[in-house]
Design a protein around this motif. Structure first.
Motif, PDB file in Angstrom:
ATOM      1  N   LYS A  91     -65.694  61.252 -48.242  1.00 33.74           N
ATOM      2  CA  LYS A  91     -64.374  60.787 -48.652  1.00 33.74           C
ATOM      3  C   LYS A  91     -64.041  59.490 -47.925  1.00 33.74           C
ATOM      4  CE  LYS A  91     -59.528  62.077 -48.129  1.00 33.74           C
ATOM      5  NZ  LYS A  91     -59.300  60.783 -47.465  1.00 33.74           N
ATOM      6  N   PHE A 113     -61.152  62.434 -60.461  1.00 34.63           N
ATOM      7  CA  PHE A 113     -62.162  63.400 -59.994  1.00 34.63           C
ATOM      8  C   PHE A 113     -62.144  63.515 -58.466  1.00 34.63           C
ATOM      9  CE2 PHE A 113     -65.895  65.907 -60.562  1.00 34.63           C
ATOM     10  CZ  PHE A 113     -66.656  65.701 -59.427  1.00 34.63           C
ATOM     11  N   GLY A 114     -62.199  62.372 -57.793  1.00 29.52           N
ATOM     12  CA  GLY A 114     -62.231  62.373 -56.338  1.00 29.52           C
ATOM     13  C   GLY A 114     -61.018  63.044 -55.717  1.00 29.52           C
ATOM     14  N   ARG A 116     -58.916  65.082 -57.012  1.00 31.87           N
ATOM     15  CA  ARG A 116     -58.873  66.510 -57.341  1.00 31.87           C
ATOM     16  C   ARG A 116     -59.816  67.280 -56.434  1.00 31.87           C
ATOM     17  NH1 ARG A 116     -58.860  65.496 -63.580  1.00 31.87           N
ATOM     18  NH2 ARG A 116     -56.643  65.673 -64.050  1.00 31.87           N
ATOM     19  N   THR A 117     -60.965  66.700 -56.184  1.00 36.54           N
ATOM     20  CA  THR A 117     -61.924  67.362 -55.294  1.00 36.54           C
ATOM     21  C   THR A 117     -61.314  67.623 -53.936  1.00 36.54           C
ATOM     22  OG1 THR A 117     -63.721  66.215 -56.392  1.00 36.54           O
ATOM     23  CG2 THR A 117     -64.193  67.167 -54.237  1.00 36.54           C
ATOM     24  N   HIS A 118     -60.537  66.641 -53.473  1.00 33.34           N
ATOM     25  CA  HIS A 118     -60.009  66.778 -52.119  1.00 33.34           C
ATOM     26  C   HIS A 118     -58.630  67.384 -52.093  1.00 33.34           C
ATOM     27  CE1 HIS A 118     -63.492  64.860 -50.412  1.00 33.34           C
ATOM     28  NE2 HIS A 118     -63.419  63.968 -51.370  1.00 33.34           N
ATOM     29  N   VAL A 170     -60.243  57.859 -53.440  1.00 33.87           N
ATOM     30  CA  VAL A 170     -60.259  58.869 -52.381  1.00 33.87           C
ATOM     31  C   VAL A 170     -59.846  58.286 -51.022  1.00 33.87           C
ATOM     32  CG1 VAL A 170     -61.941  60.352 -53.497  1.00 33.87           C
ATOM     33  CG2 VAL A 170     -62.731  58.527 -52.016  1.00 33.87           C
TER      34      VAL A 170
END
Lengths: 257, 751, 316
Positions: A91, A113-114, A116-118, A170
């Protein structure tokens, strides 16, 4: 190499890297300052991309790869798995690849996407981040009406900027770029180089490039690699006008490529 | 000794349910500790990707703690297992089913525990365990089937005598005096070989020529349409082919047959050939298309003409792919049952001409498995013939694997040249000895070469007569014409089947047939398909629930979680390949004996679903794997570089990208389920009955009901109607599959 | 233009070839008299087959019997005749009805009234008449495992089949009943407990039709019984004998299974209770296009061992 106002954000200490028996990096030692553009140059196979991939531990994906030594980012050894979670590392250290690799999703989903991942879930926050990243990447005006269209429909240059926006989303501290413009036409290349100049105010950028002119155009510092060793590391103007290492000079002057 | 008053409870409920629950609860408590210990030992919960980078010397003290925990856990595991066994020994339910139940329960318990761990510990590890366990199911299934075949079949072979069994020319089961029974499978082996060769000649020959025609000779506009149409026909149920064969082909052939009988190798070859035709066409087409057009261009540039170029340059390059498609087709033909039994004649004798009745290994099994007594020599002999069949298919598979091009290298297979050399070597050797041509010295050769230009060489070639010249001239066009004829007749044939069924059946589809209540077994009661429709839906649902998750998880495991060449991956892939080769009737046999009899599930929808789920598992795994392979690595890299872990990458990036393929696989799998007949007859039931009460009821699916209708002349109209419904259903499924694939694919690219 | 013409020619060629073949094939339709005999038989586990082989062996023993048994297998001296084996009575009927030069055998009750078939007189006598060969008369029996107590519903159905109502059904269906006179059936007012699972019926395809009628009548008669209470499969007499003697074939559970067999002589095991169900006769039949009306046992023997191969030998 003395910059008292800026502190080294990446410290490479005695790094040796092996692909099986083959040694790809030999005793690499240097520091990268923050909020600068540092370029890695050198002929093919010299290890510059390998070192770049160490910084965000994309090296992990390659089988049989062993690394000795330390790489400290923000004073924490990134290979120390107890102290540094690899996903959080990625990240903080984003990457842009040689060939634009936007996901087969909408532009919005690509960027989201990024985050949401974090853990970012609220639509409002995501909207803000998407807009923010696209603005920073200089792509907002071109795509603001088609955020729901697939990212694959953009031109090469636009896709690459999309990938940059995706990486920015991110909130990294460092952005790694692996020959980001080698697959693009000169105009797109120019746009992205301009972008780098703007981004360096907020992010540290490390760029691997095959194109020496590019290095001279945008980087503050340049490192020259050959056969796994880093032979020279100096402010760009200095390295290109007055290289200290003989092999470096030969490379720059085009005696070998 | 009534522990927990279990005996009284057992009288009210199903015994099996009770001990399953008991074992489950015991294991359910103990197993999380096992997994915890596993985690500690491997330190996996720390490392989100699969690679450890730095040599670490700090493991020693951790290992000791972990070992102690592990030891304690396993001791408690054994203690609880022993307790369970004691309980049930005391109540007298000890036996083989108990063992099976324990094994199954362990698997279920581990699965459940993995999921529990997922919520508490690392998501990554627990998913990896889930994937691993799914993949292991394939291995377990292979072992189970092989174990069963050997356990039940080998004693029979031993008793009959290996050579007397394999090479015995008589097969006759005497119900009155079992000791007079003779079991020799040679006629059936001969029958299977004849059927395979016949199918190969007709289906393979037509298929390859059609594929060549589609790719090279057909106008571009209809190319896509033709491929789609042929692909659609691949899913037609075999019972319909058999029905058409019995109704149309056999009487047809009877008119030209010297014995006045149409059944026999010719009829079987035609039917089987047309069944494998779509498969051969699709696969050959892929190989031919994959051949670089530069070969063709080079040929044409040398003045070779279109047809010559195609047949002499393109086709030889696609050789191994074409061969592979043929072998695959033959494998399918060898395993076919229902279509053959309706047209072969079914007499246990060596095939003796185009119109002699004969029997294949598959037909032999299906004909007699309905009344072979459990634990009898008869049943053992049938299972042993299933082993022989399996050996056949495995040999074909091995040849397939040797022949197909290694996708990683551009080398042509080494087998064909080697075989060629092997065959021609003796010839060349002999020729060189008897040839009287003298060898020229090197400088003489150069001089010789210089003297003759191409034109002179052509003129000095031996003169051929006018007829040969003419033939050579029209050969290319003849080849093209023949290819077209093959294409047209094949499609006409397949279209003919569909038209024949639909014209005779559509008119008889009535409301009564589709929704009428089952009113009686007697012939005065109208037939109804309503119970069969409901049974089919229930069966498809259960089979999908079992097969699809397992298949997809296994494919994901193989593709995303294993390194190339790792032992686990190789074991799982081998298991999947083997399962893919097992003929469907062997699955039926296995299901009948294991699920219906031994496990006591009886003829039920459950039994049928499990058996067919096993049957379509390999195809699901393989096809999903292909879909996952097609996802570019750059997507995965991008996902990792953004900080997503492996699970997230797989579920949010890889699977959504591969979704069109996966959905296609699912839909085609459903088509396969609907078409399956032979195995279901012996695991779910073959007589149409009233609405099923639940999954433990027996029942007939649409295809089986259709077959049942055909057995009674009075209901021939209903049979045609049922066949029409079946065809329409399969066609709709196939069309849905291709449309969905295209739609989803487009959606990806243009949202 | 040339290319299009080429394609049209090719297409026309292909279609005409196909059409020509079809016309040629269907055009060939010789008289049955000029054709070969195609003999249809049953699979080896069939009670019908066992009885048929026994009936036509023409009083011969030893080798001749073995010849029949190994019908169309290796070891026969005569070249076997064209024919096929069909699994199940209805398939035999089906095949002969669809093939003009075929001959087959099955229960008379299954084929009478079928317009596509002609039943043959044997030795001059029609099936059902007094002088019809006794060896072709058949007793249908039902059997249950003697080593277990039947569950209530199964026992009830068994009682029904043996009752006078059951007899009526059998006779209405066209079978004879030569058994003892039976008692009327007592219908319990309430469904007995103790059997949740269906009544299983397994066995002969020859008995299948009359059993179907019996089940339907039972369901119609008894208010609290439904069709779903029956699990009915016909896999051949061999299956019936095994299932009715305690075997677990086809998922059958002995305490709720009734086996059916078309050949009482088949039942050699001592652990079953057998009950007589109905009488029937076996008949030989040919396609309706076949002019033959009468045949002898010797001729049947000849046909089924491959000695007689042409219809011309039989039809004058």
């Amino acid at each position: 190499m003395d910059n008292s106002e800026k502190k080294p954000i990446i410290q490479v200490k005695d790094v040796d890297l092996f692909y099986g028996d083959f040694q790809a990096l030999k005793k690499v030692n240097f520091d990268i300052q923050e909020k600068e553009i540092t370029a890695f140059i050198g002929p093919s196979g010299c290890g510059k991309t390998t070192l770049l991939k160490c910084f965000n531990r994309m090296i992990d994906l390659i089988e049989g790869c062993k690394v000795h030594g330390q790489i400290l980012i923000d004073d924490i050894d990134i290979f120390d798995t107890k102290k540094r979670n690899v996903n959080r590392l990625r990240k903080d250290v984003g990457m842009v690849f040689q060939k634009p690799n936007a996901f087969p999703m909408s532009i919005y989903d690509n960027i989201a996407f990024g985050p949401r991942t974090h853990g970012v879930r609220k639509k409002q926050h995501l909207d803000e981040i998407v807009k923010d990243s696209l603005v920073k990447a200089g792509l907002w005006d071109e795509v603001k009406d088609k955020l729901n269209k697939s990212g694959l429909n953009l031109s090469g240059g636009q896709q690459q900027r999309l990938c940059i926006a995706r990486a920015l989303a991110v909130e990294p501290k460092i952005i790694l770029m692996d020959e980001p413009t080698s697959a693009l036409d000169p105009i797109s290349t120019g746009i992205i180089e301009e972008l780098c100049e703007e981004l360096k105010q907020h992010y540290t950028i490390v760029i691997v490039t095959h194109n020496m002119q590019q290095a001279t155009r945008i980087s503050d510092k340049t490192a020259f690699f050959l056969l796994g060793e880093m032979l020279e590391f100096a402010p760009t103007e200095e390295l290109f006008s007055n290289p200290k290492n003989e092999k470096c000079e030969n490379y720059i002057t085009g005696r070998f490529g | 000794m009534n522990i927990l008053n279990t005996t009284k409870i057992a009288e009210k409920h199903n015994k099996k349910e009770i001990f399953l629950i008991l074992i489950f609860s015991i294991f359910g408590i103990v197993l999380p500790f096992t997994i915890l210990a596993y985690l500690k030992l491997k330190k996996l919960n720390k490392d989100d990707t699969s690679q450890r980078l730095i040599d670490s010397a700090k493991k020693k003290d951790k290992r000791l703690t972990a070992a102690v925990i592990l030891l304690v856990t396993w001791i408690s595991l054994f203690v609880s297992a022993a307790c369970a066994l004691v309980v049930f020994y005391a109540t007298g339910w000890f036996g083989f089913p108990l063992l099976i139940a324990i094994v199954l329960t362990i698997i279920v318990a581990v699965l459940v525990n993995s999921l529990t761990v997922a919520f508490v510990f690392s998501k990554e590890v627990s998913f990896k365990i889930i994937f691993l366990i799914s993949s292991v199911v394939a291995i377990i299934a292979v072992f189970a089937i092989f174990f069963f075949l050997i356990w039940e079949g080998m004693p029979a072979i031993a008793e009959i005598g290996f050579f007397r069994f394999l090479f015995g020319r008589t097969w006759h089961h005497d119900g009155d005096n079992p000791q007079n029974s003779i079991y020799g499978v040679l006629p059936m082996i001969g029958g299977t070989i004849v059927a395979a060769i016949g199918a190969l000649i007709i289906g393979g020959g037509l298929g390859v020529l059609t594929a060549i025609c589609i790719v090279w000779f057909c106008p571009k506009k209809i190319r896509g349409f033709l491929s789609q149409t042929i692909a659609l026909l691949a899913g037609l149920p075999s019972v319909i082919f058999g029905f058409f064969g019995a109704q149309v082909i056999v009487p047809f052939l009877a008119n030209i047959s010297p014995t006045g009988m149409g059944s026999g190798p010719l009829a079987v070859s035609i039917i089987l050939g047309m069944m494998i035709f779509p498969t051969v066409v699709s696969l050959s087409k892929n190989s031919i298309e994959a051949v670089s057009s530069t070969y063709y261009e080079a040929g044409v540039a040398l003045g070779a003409g279109k047809e010559r170029s195609v047949f002499r340059t393109v086709v030889p390059s696609a050789k191994s792919g074409i061969l592979a498609s043929l072998i695959l087709g033959v494998g399918r033909a060898v395993g076919e049952t229902m279509a053959v039994i309706m047209v072969a004649g079914n007499v246990a004798q060596m095939p003796d001409g185009f119109f002699a009745p004969f029997r294949t290994l598959t037909v032999n099994i299906v004909l007699e498995m309905g009344y072979a007594e459990p634990n009898s020599l008869h049943l053992g002999a049938l299972i042993a013939s299933g082993v022989v069949l399996l050996m056949f298919v495995l040999i074909i598979n091995i040849i397939f694997n040797l022949v197909k091009k290694n996708p990683n290298s551009n080398k042509e297979s080494v087998i064909i040249p080697a075989i060629k050399r092997g065959i021609t070597f003796p010839m060349r050797f002999i020729l060189s000895k008897i040839s009287r041509t003298t060898r020229l010295a090197d400088d003489e050769v150069d001089e010789f070469k210089q003297r003759l230009t191409l034109e002179e060489k052509r003129k000095s070639a031996p003169k051929i007569n006018k007829l040969s010249a003419f033939i050579v001239k029209i050969l290319p066009m003849t080849a093209r014409v023949i290819s077209y004829v093959m294409l047209v007749s094949s499609i006409a044939f397949l279209g003919g089947i569909i038209i024949y069924v639909l014209t005779n059946g559509l008119g008889h589809i009535s409301w009564q047939l589709i929704s009428g209540e089952f009113s009686g077994f007697g012939v005065n009661h109208p037939r109804t398909l309503a119970p069969s429709i409901v049974t089919t839906l229930m069966y498809v649902l259960l089979t999908s629930i079992i097969a699809f998750p397992l298949g997809i998880l296994t494919a994901v495991f193989l593709q995303e979680y294993t390194k190339k060449g790792s032992k686990v991956a190789k074991a799982v892939e081998l298991a999947v390949e083997t399962l893919a080769g097992v003929p469907s009737i062997v699955y039926g046999l296995f299901g009948m004996i294991f699920f219906v009899n031994i496990l006591g599930l009886g003829l039920s929808i459950t039994s049928g679903s499990i058996v067919v789920a096993l049957m379509i598992l390999p195809v699901t795994v393989r096809a999903t794997q292909e879909g996952l392979k097609a996802v570019p690595d750059s997507y995965r890299e991008a996902s990792y570089s953004l900080g997503a872990g492996k699970v997230r990458t797989v579920f949010r990036v890889v699977i959504p990208t591969a979704l069109p393929t996966i959905v296609t696989v699912l839909i085609l799998g459903i088509g396969r389920m609907v078409a399956e007949t032979a195995s279901l007859m012996f695991t779910m039931g073959s007589t149409p009955r009233a609405m099923p009460d639940g999954y433990s009821s027996s029942g007939t699916t649409l295809a089986v009901a259709f077959y049942a209708f055909t057995r009674n002349m009075q209901f021939i109209n209903e049979a045609f109607a049922a066949a029409s419904i079946l065809i329409i259903l399969v066609l709709v499924l196939n069309i849905t599959a291709s449309l969905t694939a295209r739609f989803l694919g487009k959606k990806r690219a243009a949202t | 233009m040339k290319k299009v013409l080429k394609k049209v020619i090719v297409l026309a060629l292909a279609l005409s070839v196909a059409l020509g073949v079809m016309v040629f094939m269907t055009g060939c339709s010789p008289d049955v008299v000029d054709m070969q005999i195609v003999a249809i038989s049953r699979e080896s586990g069939s009670g019908t087959r066992g009885q048929w082989d026994g009936a036509i062996h023409n009083g011969l023993d030893g080798d001749a019997r073995q010849t029949l048994a190994n019908w169309m297998g290796a070891g026969t001296t005569a070249r076997p005749l064209a024919g096929s084996i069909q699994n199940g009575q209805s398939n035999v009927v089906f095949t002969v009805a669809g093939q003009r030069n075929a001959i087959g055998y099955a229960s008379f009750s299954a084929i009478q009234g079928n317009a596509n078939l002609r039943v043959l007189n044997i030795n001059g006598h029609a099936p059902g008449t007094t002088n019809y060969p006794a060896a072709l008369a058949r007793d249908y029996v039902i059997l249950t495992y003697s080593g277990v107590t039947l569950l209530p519903l199964t026992q009830l159905f068994l009682d029904f089949m043996q009752s006078s109502e059951g007899q009526e059904v059998i006779e209405t269906a066209g079978y004879d009943f030569h058994g003892d006179n039976a008692e009327p059936f007592n219908i319990p007012s309430v469904r007995p407990t103790g059997q949740d699972e269906p009544i299983q019926i397994r066995g002969s395809t020859s008995v299948e039709p009359v059993m179907g009628e019996l089940i339907d009548a039972f369901v119609a008669l008894v208010p609290w019984i439904v069709l779903a209470d029956f699990d009915f499969e016909a896999g051949g007499s061999g299956q019936g004998v095994t299932a009715g003697s305690g075997g677990t074939i086809g998922g059958s559970v002995p305490n709720r299974t009734i086996g059916m067999s078309s050949n009482a002589a088949h039942i050699t095991t001592a652990n079953s209770n057998t009950f007589f169900l109905a009488n029937d006769v076996m008949a030989a039949f040919v396609n309706a296009d076949n002019p033959l009306t009468n045949i002898t046992i010797e001729q049947l023997f000849g046909i089924y061992t491959g000695a007689i191969t042409a219809w011309a030998d039989l039809i004058n």
